[in-house]
Design a protein around this motif. Structure first.
Motif, PDB file in Angstrom:
ATOM      1  N   THR A 211       0.832  -1.218   0.042  1.00 59.06           N
ATOM      2  CA  THR A 211       0.013  -0.022  -0.089  1.00 59.06           C
ATOM      3  C   THR A 211       1.007   1.223  -0.111  1.00 59.06           C
ATOM      4  OG1 THR A 211      -1.612  -1.407   1.068  1.00 59.06           O
ATOM      5  CG2 THR A 211      -1.833   1.379   1.148  1.00 59.06           C
ATOM      6  N   LEU A 212       0.758   2.207  -0.820  1.00 65.43           N
ATOM      7  CA  LEU A 212       1.371   3.243  -0.991  1.00 65.43           C
ATOM      8  C   LEU A 212       1.204   4.377   0.043  1.00 65.43           C
ATOM      9  CD1 LEU A 212       1.593   3.731  -5.052  1.00 65.43           C
ATOM     10  CD2 LEU A 212       3.012   2.574  -3.692  1.00 65.43           C
ATOM     11  N   ASP A 213       2.270   5.170   0.378  1.00 70.10           N
ATOM     12  CA  ASP A 213       2.211   6.035   1.498  1.00 70.10           C
ATOM     13  C   ASP A 213       1.721   7.343   0.878  1.00 70.10           C
ATOM     14  OD1 ASP A 213       2.785   4.096   3.232  1.00 70.10           O
ATOM     15  OD2 ASP A 213       5.224   4.493   3.081  1.00 70.10           O
ATOM     16  N   VAL A 214       0.578   7.393   0.035  1.00 68.74           N
ATOM     17  CA  VAL A 214       0.416   8.890  -0.568  1.00 68.74           C
ATOM     18  C   VAL A 214      -1.353   8.505  -0.600  1.00 68.74           C
ATOM     19  CG1 VAL A 214       0.637   8.112  -2.800  1.00 68.74           C
ATOM     20  CG2 VAL A 214       0.711  10.567  -2.063  1.00 68.74           C
ATOM     21  N   ILE A 215      -1.753   9.846  -0.326  1.00 66.67           N
ATOM     22  CA  ILE A 215      -3.431   9.759  -0.827  1.00 66.67           C
ATOM     23  C   ILE A 215      -3.730  10.316  -2.171  1.00 66.67           C
ATOM     24  CG2 ILE A 215      -5.537  10.784   0.041  1.00 66.67           C
ATOM     25  CD1 ILE A 215      -4.488  10.571   2.981  1.00 66.67           C
ATOM     26  N   VAL A 216      -4.823   9.809  -2.883  1.00 65.16           N
ATOM     27  CA  VAL A 216      -4.802  10.078  -4.087  1.00 65.16           C
ATOM     28  C   VAL A 216      -6.323  10.733  -4.161  1.00 65.16           C
ATOM     29  CG1 VAL A 216      -5.086   9.406  -6.524  1.00 65.16           C
ATOM     30  CG2 VAL A 216      -3.327   8.502  -5.155  1.00 65.16           C
ATOM     31  N   VAL A 217      -6.773  11.634  -5.083  1.00 61.51           N
ATOM     32  CA  VAL A 217      -7.838  12.239  -5.108  1.00 61.51           C
ATOM     33  C   VAL A 217      -8.598  12.078  -6.603  1.00 61.51           C
ATOM     34  CG1 VAL A 217      -7.311  13.711  -3.303  1.00 61.51           C
ATOM     35  CG2 VAL A 217      -7.046  14.309  -5.451  1.00 61.51           C
ATOM     36  N   ASP A 218      -9.694  12.474  -6.789  1.00 58.76           N
ATOM     37  CA  ASP A 218     -10.169  12.560  -8.198  1.00 58.76           C
ATOM     38  C   ASP A 218     -10.432  13.986  -8.490  1.00 58.76           C
ATOM     39  OD1 ASP A 218     -11.574  12.404 -10.553  1.00 58.76           O
ATOM     40  OD2 ASP A 218     -13.292  11.500  -9.886  1.00 58.76           O
ATOM     41  N   GLY A 219      -9.747  14.886  -8.903  1.00 51.91           N
ATOM     42  CA  GLY A 219      -9.661  16.284  -9.183  1.00 51.91           C
ATOM     43  C   GLY A 219     -10.899  16.793  -9.712  1.00 51.91           C
ATOM     44  N   GLU A 220     -11.430  15.990 -10.647  1.00 45.39           N
ATOM     45  CA  GLU A 220     -12.868  16.667 -11.400  1.00 45.39           C
ATOM     46  C   GLU A 220     -14.066  16.698 -10.491  1.00 45.39           C
ATOM     47  OE1 GLU A 220     -13.397  14.487 -15.072  1.00 45.39           O
ATOM     48  OE2 GLU A 220     -11.367  15.414 -15.814  1.00 45.39           O
ATOM     49  N   ARG A 221     -14.287  15.487  -9.662  1.00 47.97           N
ATOM     50  CA  ARG A 221     -15.488  15.110  -9.001  1.00 47.97           C
ATOM     51  C   ARG A 221     -15.155  15.271  -7.466  1.00 47.97           C
ATOM     52  NH1 ARG A 221     -13.680  11.674 -12.700  1.00 47.97           N
ATOM     53  NH2 ARG A 221     -14.830  11.696 -14.555  1.00 47.97           N
ATOM     54  N   GLY A 222     -14.089  15.597  -7.010  1.00 52.50           N
ATOM     55  CA  GLY A 222     -13.747  16.025  -5.597  1.00 52.50           C
ATOM     56  C   GLY A 222     -13.867  14.587  -4.643  1.00 52.50           C
ATOM     57  N   CYS A 223     -13.728  13.509  -5.307  1.00 54.99           N
ATOM     58  CA  CYS A 223     -13.475  12.190  -4.342  1.00 54.99           C
ATOM     59  C   CYS A 223     -12.188  12.067  -3.972  1.00 54.99           C
ATOM     60  CB  CYS A 223     -14.316  11.080  -5.079  1.00 54.99           C
ATOM     61  SG  CYS A 223     -15.903  11.200  -5.834  1.00 54.99           S
ATOM     62  N   ILE A 224     -12.047  11.692  -2.675  1.00 48.11           N
ATOM     63  CA  ILE A 224     -11.009  11.178  -2.022  1.00 48.11           C
ATOM     64  C   ILE A 224     -11.120   9.631  -2.285  1.00 48.11           C
ATOM     65  CG2 ILE A 224      -9.586  11.032  -0.140  1.00 48.11           C
ATOM     66  CD1 ILE A 224     -10.647  13.713   0.804  1.00 48.11           C
ATOM     67  N   PHE A 225     -10.047   8.970  -3.118  1.00 48.47           N
ATOM     68  CA  PHE A 225      -9.846   7.816  -3.229  1.00 48.47           C
ATOM     69  C   PHE A 225      -9.373   7.020  -2.183  1.00 48.47           C
ATOM     70  CE2 PHE A 225     -10.474   8.800  -7.855  1.00 48.47           C
ATOM     71  CZ  PHE A 225     -11.788   8.370  -7.712  1.00 48.47           C
ATOM     72  N   GLY A 226      -8.190   7.606  -1.386  1.00 44.05           N
ATOM     73  CA  GLY A 226      -7.607   7.056  -0.299  1.00 44.05           C
ATOM     74  C   GLY A 226      -6.142   6.536  -0.795  1.00 44.05           C
ATOM     75  N   ARG A 227      -5.458   5.648  -0.128  1.00 41.00           N
ATOM     76  CA  ARG A 227      -4.120   5.146  -0.318  1.00 41.00           C
ATOM     77  C   ARG A 227      -4.350   4.100  -1.674  1.00 41.00           C
ATOM     78  NH1 ARG A 227      -1.418   3.592   5.051  1.00 41.00           N
ATOM     79  NH2 ARG A 227       0.149   3.075   3.556  1.00 41.00           N
ATOM     80  N   PRO A 228      -3.580   4.106  -2.526  1.00 41.29           N
ATOM     81  CA  PRO A 228      -3.732   3.025  -3.439  1.00 41.29           C
ATOM     82  C   PRO A 228      -2.908   1.662  -3.301  1.00 41.29           C
ATOM     83  CG  PRO A 228      -2.444   4.897  -4.321  1.00 41.29           C
ATOM     84  CD  PRO A 228      -3.035   5.296  -3.013  1.00 41.29           C
ATOM     85  N   ASP A 229      -3.232   0.729  -3.814  1.00 44.75           N
ATOM     86  CA  ASP A 229      -2.206  -0.357  -3.646  1.00 44.75           C
ATOM     87  C   ASP A 229      -1.627  -0.729  -5.008  1.00 44.75           C
ATOM     88  OD1 ASP A 229      -2.725  -2.025  -0.989  1.00 44.75           O
ATOM     89  OD2 ASP A 229      -4.592  -1.160  -1.714  1.00 44.75           O
ATOM     90  N   VAL A 230      -0.494  -1.296  -5.079  1.00 51.18           N
ATOM     91  CA  VAL A 230       0.541  -1.181  -6.245  1.00 51.18           C
ATOM     92  C   VAL A 230       0.981  -2.713  -6.161  1.00 51.18           C
ATOM     93  CG1 VAL A 230       2.718  -0.523  -5.078  1.00 51.18           C
ATOM     94  CG2 VAL A 230       2.357  -0.593  -7.622  1.00 51.18           C
ATOM     95  N   VAL A 231       0.923  -3.455  -7.330  1.00 50.67           N
ATOM     96  CA  VAL A 231       1.486  -4.757  -7.751  1.00 50.67           C
ATOM     97  C   VAL A 231       2.644  -4.593  -8.703  1.00 50.67           C
ATOM     98  CG1 VAL A 231       0.991  -6.921  -8.408  1.00 50.67           C
ATOM     99  CG2 VAL A 231      -0.712  -5.912  -7.240  1.00 50.67           C
ATOM    100  N   VAL A 232       3.955  -5.052  -8.118  1.00 51.43           N
ATOM    101  CA  VAL A 232       5.131  -4.762  -8.934  1.00 51.43           C
ATOM    102  C   VAL A 232       5.506  -6.344  -9.067  1.00 51.43           C
ATOM    103  CG1 VAL A 232       7.378  -3.825  -8.635  1.00 51.43           C
ATOM    104  CG2 VAL A 232       5.469  -2.697  -7.748  1.00 51.43           C
ATOM    105  N   PHE A 233       6.143  -6.327 -10.615  1.00 50.69           N
ATOM    106  CA  PHE A 233       6.794  -7.331 -11.036  1.00 50.69           C
ATOM    107  C   PHE A 233       8.306  -7.072 -11.240  1.00 50.69           C
ATOM    108  CE2 PHE A 233       2.432  -8.277 -11.799  1.00 50.69           C
ATOM    109  CZ  PHE A 233       2.317  -9.484 -11.929  1.00 50.69           C
TER     110      PHE A 233
END
Length: 752
Positions: A299-321
């Motif tokens: 889980t990434l240590d950063v909060i991501v938002v939706d700039g157009e609709r004002g939604c806060i999506f929270g901390r995203p998860d990343v899958v790395v190969f």
């Protein structure tokens, strides 16, 4: 005759092949082979006979085999049988310190001086003492004793050829009493205390020592009367004749002698003991790219938002190969849902296919990683070990290898990548959460979360390509640990190992498993409020085998599949013709559908429903609908003209509910029928609340304020003259009955 001379005579008496040298090994010498102890029994022909001291089994070895074992370190002479006196085997030369080595050189100088006598060397004081004294005077030191030099000669004779000057090392570690110093009953009590200290979690040594004292007291009560205490030393007896327990300091020293593995096993658990005391090995690197690829998520240590609709999506998860052969990041995927099969497939797709040029905008370096993965190493997370992952491996020709559970060091390089990305990139972005709450406690302003998902993907892509792939990685190089650049190693290996063609993209869509059966309408296909339309759908609508409900047939449903990470297009299976139709989103929805994932789309829909739910007065709607149903029920069976008039009155009332209005004064001469008049009844230029507030009134009470607020919502009807003028008898009865039911005031039209 010593053992060495006997071995020479034995070797000359045997039929040894001409030109072949044999070893001189004194008989009854002690040998250690493959961690087992043997002694030399005899030589038979061209082989030596060694007897195992544990099971008395013989082992026959030739001189060539002995030489091979010695070169590998598996044949060690522990004690050489020579002379009448045998000394302990010295330690390995690697254990010799600089000080000890200087002392050994001094001893060797006296031994070497005595050996210069040659055939005149005898173990005689008259012969050796002058030699020893002469050498000591030349070295300017006190001469060693005669017997001391004889012991040095014995050590050189037995071990000099095998250990060099280390044969003279002092055996101080063998001095002193090495057995138990306490009586057995004290040793047993100490053992009971140690077992209690280890078995009970967070047990202190002081508390465990009480168990030792109690064990001594119980032993004294049960066995003490039968003991002859007069033979015991006074230090084991108290003044009253009872047995004395060992001191607490003795018990503490015994506890300190417990090895760390045993202590951690009982105190912290077997898993902690194994991890905390294990050793690590370095595996060889694969020979070609994509031979071994490891995957993990965080889980990434950063909060991501939706700039157009004002939604806060929270901390995203990343899958790395990550490719083990080159240390290159093969691909990744970012999502807001919990790590799942869909996010795994998206990352796998990114790793297998060549990277899109659009995703590399603003990146200086290339990202050349693509190809078929041979072995995929996964941990034991639920989203990596399910049946879906195994099915994907079979379909894509990938061998899925599971690492041992709770063993993150098996993919330590990938764990280190997450750490480097967090510290070197994510913790510098606005909206970062840092690694934990304790780290955030020391920072008052970490920036407002303003980062969108496309921006985050672009930043991570640039960091991987221009930073991580271009820095020196210690796991690479001519030998592992020397270090090399991942992009350089990839270019070298990729030129030697061509890649196979990637699989069909439909295979990933089918593996994603997001499918439904839906009908095809003239306006296209609607799925989660996104409409998809294409001219190719007309082939389905015009097909004679396509069923239409308006023709009295069952509507035909078609299998539709979509990629959860690509909502801008769906695939429709035309089972009539056995083909796949790609249907994009309509022009009104295409830009939105192409910029969100399925999880983001569902979050946006949920937020939109919540906003609509807050802006609609549900109670008012329910009340209006109830009144409408009641009115319709009362109007059943009436004349059409009467029904129309009463419906007109109802609709006019509803319009007044919707529009804020105020009372309009109409001259009596212009009065007309209340329900049938075409004159304007309401004026909407000024709200009712403003009209009421403009009139000078006394300070309102709470009840009056509530009435005024209710008047601002409800509609005020005006009286437009006589309501009975021009009405028939039936119409007048209906109107009077309706007014009575509604309790209307004739003067101002408000409910009373």
């Amino acid at each position: 005759m010593n053992g060495r001379e006997a071995a020479r005579e034995l070797g000359s008496a045997l039929n040894t092949p001409a030109g072949v040298r044999f070893f001189e090994i004194p008989l009854f010498s002690e040998i250690k082979m493959h961690d087992r102890h043997y002694f030399v029994q005899q030589r038979l022909g061209d082989q030596w006979v060694f007897i195992d001291r544990q099971n008395a089994r013989p082992a026959l070895l030739s001189d060539a085999q002995i030489g091979g074992l010695m070169s590998a370190g598996d044949f060690v002479v522990e004690r050489m049988a020579a002379g009448a006196k045998s000394v302990p085997v010295p330690r390995s030369p690697l254990l010799t310190s600089e000080t000890t080595h200087g002392q050994n050189l001094r001893k060797h100088a006296y031994v070497d001086e005595c050996r210069k006598l040659g055939d005149h060397l005898r173990r005689s004081r008259s012969i050796l003492k002058p030699v020893i004294k002469d050498l000591a005077s030349r070295r300017g030191e006190k001469a060693p004793g005669f017997t001391t030099v004889l012991s040095w000669l014995d050590e050189a004779e037995q071990f000099g050829e095998h250990f060099g000057t280390a044969a003279y090392s002092d055996r101080h570690y063998l001095k002193g009493r090495r057995g138990p110093h306490l009586p057995t009953w004290q040793e047993d009590a100490i053992q009971c205390g140690i077992e209690l200290w280890l078995s009970v979690n967070r047990m202190t040594k002081g508390t465990a020592y009480a168990k030792v004292c109690e064990a001594i007291r119980e032993f004294d009560e049960t066995v003490g009367p039968s003991l002859d205490k007069s033979t015991l030393p006074s230090k084991f007896l108290a003044s009253d004749g009872s047995l004395v327990p060992p001191s607490e300091r003795t018990f503490q020293r015994r506890c300190a002698q417990i090895d760390r593995q045993t202590r951690d096993h009982y105190k912290r658990g077997p898993h902690f003991a194994a991890n905390n005391n294990r050793t690590y090995s370095t595996r060889p690197r694969p020979a070609r790219p994509y031979e071994d690829v490891e995957v993990d998520h965080c889980t990434l240590d950063v909060i991501v938002v939706d700039g157009e609709r004002g939604c806060i999506f929270g901390r995203p998860d990343v899958v790395v190969f990550r490719d083990r052969a080159t240390a290159m990041i093969a691909g990744f995927s970012i999502g807001f849902e919990a790590p799942s099969y869909a996010s795994f497939l998206e990352g796998l797709r990114h790793a297998i296919y060549p990277k899109s040029p659009d995703s590399l905008a603003g990146v200086s370096s290339d990202w050349p990683c693509y190809g078929r993965i041979e072995n995929l190493w996964v941990d034991n997370a639920f989203h990596f070990i399910g049946n879906n992952i195994a099915e994907a491996g079979r379909e894509l020709g990938i061998n899925i290898e599971r690492l041992p559970r709770r063993s993150p060091w098996m993919k330590g390089a990938l764990e280190r990548f997450f750490r480097s990305m967090g510290v070197g990139l994510l913790h510098l972005l606005p909206g970062t959460t840092l690694e934990n709450v304790l780290a955030r406690r020391d920072y008052e302003n970490l920036g407002t979360a303003t980062l969108t998902l496309p921006e985050l993907e672009g930043v991570i892509t640039k960091w991987i390509c221009d930073d991580y792939h271009q820095r020196i990685t210690k796991g690479l190089g001519v030998i592992r640990g020397h270090g090399d650049i991942p992009s350089k190693v990839w270019n070298e290996l990729a030129a030697k190992c061509p890649a196979s063609l990637p699989p069909n993209r439909d295979l990933f869509t089918s593996l994603a498993g997001d499918t439904q059966y839906r009908t095809v309408q003239r306006e296209g296909i609607a799925w989660d409020y996104i409409k998809y339309e294409s001219p190719e759908l007309s082939a389905l609508l015009t097909d004679p085998r396509h069923g239409l409900r308006r023709e009295g047939r069952v509507s035909t449903k078609y299998r539709i599949a979509r990629d959860p990470y690509r909502l801008g297009e769906i695939s429709v299976v035309n089972h009539h013709a056995g083909e796949i139709i790609r249907v994009p989103a309509t022009a009104a929805h295409h830009q939105y559908a192409s910029s969100v994932t399925l999880h983001q789309h569902r979050v946006i829909l949920a937020r939109a429903r919540e906003q609509m739910r807050g802006s609609v007065d549900i109670h008012a709607l329910v009340r209006v609908r109830a009144e409408l149903i009641d009115l319709v029920a009362r109007l059943l069976g009436k004349r059409p003209k009467t029904v129309q008039k009463k419906l007109a009155r109802f609709l006019q009332k509803e319009s007044a509910y919707r529009l804020a209005s105020h009372v309009v004064t109409v001259p009596d001469t212009a009065a007309s029928d209340f329900l049938g008049s075409d004159l304007p009844l309401l004026e909407t230029s000024r709200p009712l609340a403003a009209s009421l507030s403009s009139q000078p009134t006394a300070p309102a009470t709470a009840q009056q304020t509530q009435e005024v607020e209710g008047a601002a919502i409800k509609t005020n009807f005006v009286s437009l003259g006589s309501e009975t003028a021009g009405k028939s008898l039936d119409e007048m009865e209906d109107l009077e009955e309706f007014k009575k039911r509604k309790a209307w005031s004739v003067s101002d039209g408000r409910n009373v």
